[in-house]
Design a protein around this motif. Structure first.
Motif, PDB file in Angstrom:
ATOM      1  N   THR A  53       2.283  -1.299   3.940  1.00 55.75           N
ATOM      2  CA  THR A  53       2.261  -0.572   2.668  1.00 55.75           C
ATOM      3  C   THR A  53       3.692  -0.432   2.147  1.00 55.75           C
ATOM      4  N   GLN A  54       3.808  -0.182   0.866  1.00 55.78           N
ATOM      5  CA  GLN A  54       5.098   0.001   0.220  1.00 55.78           C
ATOM      6  C   GLN A  54       5.100   1.356  -0.476  1.00 55.78           C
TER       7      GLN A  54
ATOM      8  N   GLY B 260       9.352   0.102   3.218  1.00 56.32           N
ATOM      9  CA  GLY B 260       8.337  -0.819   3.734  1.00 56.32           C
ATOM     10  C   GLY B 260       8.541  -1.094   5.209  1.00 56.32           C
ATOM     11  N   ASN B 261       7.843  -2.100   5.714  1.00 58.13           N
ATOM     12  CA  ASN B 261       7.982  -2.478   7.116  1.00 58.13           C
ATOM     13  C   ASN B 261       7.843  -3.999   7.244  1.00 58.13           C
TER      14      ASN B 261
ATOM     15  N   HIS C 137      -6.469  -5.194  -3.271  1.00 61.45           N
ATOM     16  CA  HIS C 137      -5.048  -4.914  -3.057  1.00 61.45           C
ATOM     17  C   HIS C 137      -4.792  -3.415  -3.101  1.00 61.45           C
ATOM     18  N   ALA C 138      -4.026  -2.943  -2.125  1.00 57.42           N
ATOM     19  CA  ALA C 138      -3.628  -1.536  -2.076  1.00 57.42           C
ATOM     20  C   ALA C 138      -2.165  -1.498  -1.663  1.00 57.42           C
ATOM     21  N   ALA C 139      -1.288  -1.217  -2.588  1.00 60.37           N
ATOM     22  CA  ALA C 139       0.147  -1.312  -2.316  1.00 60.37           C
ATOM     23  C   ALA C 139       0.652  -0.169  -1.446  1.00 60.37           C
TER      24      ALA C 139
ATOM     25  N   ALA D 294      -3.641  -2.789   9.355  1.00 57.15           N
ATOM     26  CA  ALA D 294      -2.481  -2.658   8.469  1.00 57.15           C
ATOM     27  C   ALA D 294      -1.414  -1.771   9.096  1.00 57.15           C
ATOM     28  N   ALA D 295      -0.176  -2.050   8.746  1.00 61.05           N
ATOM     29  CA  ALA D 295       0.942  -1.197   9.169  1.00 61.05           C
ATOM     30  C   ALA D 295       1.206  -0.203   8.042  1.00 61.05           C
ATOM     31  N   VAL D 296       0.581   0.956   8.142  1.00 68.31           N
ATOM     32  CA  VAL D 296       0.667   1.957   7.077  1.00 68.31           C
ATOM     33  C   VAL D 296       1.908   2.823   7.289  1.00 68.31           C
TER      34      VAL D 296
END
Length: 398
Positions: free
Chosen positions: A194-195, A205-206, A248-250, A273-275
């Motif tokens: 995620t951003q 971010g990651n 899409h989910a930014a 996902a890496a949230v």
């Protein structure tokens, strides 16, 4: 949709194999054709290329193939290999591992399940050598369709005739459906990082590439599920399949909203996902300018909502929730803690201190609720991990 490579070999029944290709495409499959040079005496490559929209592979030594390895690419692309018609000669090559042309080399290189539809004269079919070769193929796990009894090219009725295209198509679909362990199920998968916006230009971010989540989505789709892939920032190509919906989910907030909405009617959720754990308390509405006299920058961050915990605590008894634990130290201790605190049915733990991000391979440990056994998997491709994980999820959904 399944990626199917159809191998046409040099028998008169090759003309009927064109209809098999057409039928498979009508069923929604992605079809690529490999032909032997003998098959081209009966059907042209132009016909098959026009139908499939892919170039036919029939020669490893053509100019355009000099700088590539097309048979290896196609072998990896394939999810199913169908030989139709299969001559006695090609069956012999398959059984004995002979690779002396484009078709035999490609099918030897593929790990995809193999289906063979023999078509030949009855005397060749009943020859002890052919029987021995067919027996070897079956022993190796190859599916072999029995030839039909009917009018042969020689002008008399006997066993050896290729079954009709509709029968072959039904046989292929039946075998494919045996592997649809998630048929009529809906699986939600999250992927990527995620951003969290700092201002209109910058974000927190990651390094997640999204490879693992995308591999899981692909395997779930191949297993027959309707897949909702909720993705953030990814550095790899997104999958294209009729039963995968891309959402899409930014940011973490957008991902939480999407996951809660989609999981309402879902059967399984895989949070790969890496949230982000933190976001800005307040996002600047303009680009933060750099002051020449300024040597530091302080940002006020607040904790993001824990999507896995939020969703898991509201899950129904017939739903399965899988979380990921990406750790740099104390892998098992932290994963066990996450399993207990998050309420997930399963945690997939991996050590991300070892160059995992963007890599094609990983090593994971699986922890499950009400199961003291720790399932440590060896180093393997992310696609293989995804396949194993989908099997575990299907078993739980039973």
């Amino acid at each position: 949709m399944t990626r199917i490579t159809v191998y046409l070999t040099g028998g008169i029944a090759a003309y009927k194999a064109v209809q098999v290709v057409r039928n498979l495409e009508k069923q929604g499959h992605d079809v690529w054709v490999v032909m032997t040079k003998n098959a081209e005496h009966f059907v042209t490559t132009n016909t098959l290329a026009a139908l499939t929209k892919y170039p036919v592979l029939d020669d490893l030594w053509e100019k355009e193939n000099e700088a590539s390895i097309p048979h290896v690419h196609l072998a990896r692309w394939s999810q199913l290999a169908l030989v139709v018609p299969a001559t006695a000669n090609f069956i012999s090559k398959m059984a004995n591992g002979i690779a002396d042309d484009a078709a035999s080399t490609t099918i030897l290189a593929t790990k995809a399940p193999k289906l063979v539809v023999p078509a030949m004269n009855d005397q060749m079919w009943n020859n002890p050598a052919t029987k021995r070769n067919v027996s070897l193929l079956k022993r190796d796990g190859v599916h072999v369709m029995e030839p039909a009894t009917g009018m042969l090219a020689e002008g008399y009725v006997a066993k050896g005739r290729m079954p009709e295209p509709e029968e072959i198509t039904a046989w292929v679909e039946n075998i494919l459906n045996q592997n649809k362990i998630l048929k009529n199920k809906t699986v939600i998968v999250t992927a990527g990082g995620t951003q969290e916006a700092i201002d209109p230009v910058r974000f927190i971010g990651n390094r997640s590439s999204g490879k693992m989540g995308i591999a899981i989505a692909q395997e779930a789709a191949d297993a027959g599920a309707q897949v909702k892939l909720i993705y953030g920032n990814v550095s790899v190509e997104l999958p294209k399949a009729g039963n995968i919906e891309l959402i899409h989910a930014a940011s973490s907030e957008e991902m939480l909203t999407a996951v809660k909405r989609e999981f309402e009617q879902g059967d399984a959720l895989v949070m790969a996902a890496a949230v982000a754990d933190w976001r800005m308390a307040k996002v600047a509405d303009h680009k933060l300018k750099k002051d020449p006299e300024q040597n530091t920058l302080s940002l006020t961050l607040v904790k993001t909502k824990d999507i896995l915990r939020e969703v898991a605590r509201h899950k129904k008894a017939n739903q399965v929730v899988v979380g990921f634990a990406a750790e740099t130290n104390d892998l098992l201790k932290n994963a066990q803690k996450k399993l207990m605190s998050k309420g997930a049915d399963m945690i997939v733990a991996n050590d991300v201190s070892k160059n995992v991000f963007g890599n094609d391979q990983d090593q994971v440990v699986i922890l499950e609720q009400n199961n003291t056994r720790i399932d440590k998997w060896p180093l393997m491709s992310k696609q293989a991990i995804a396949k194993g994980l989908i099997k575990k999820i299907a078993d739980k959904l039973k």
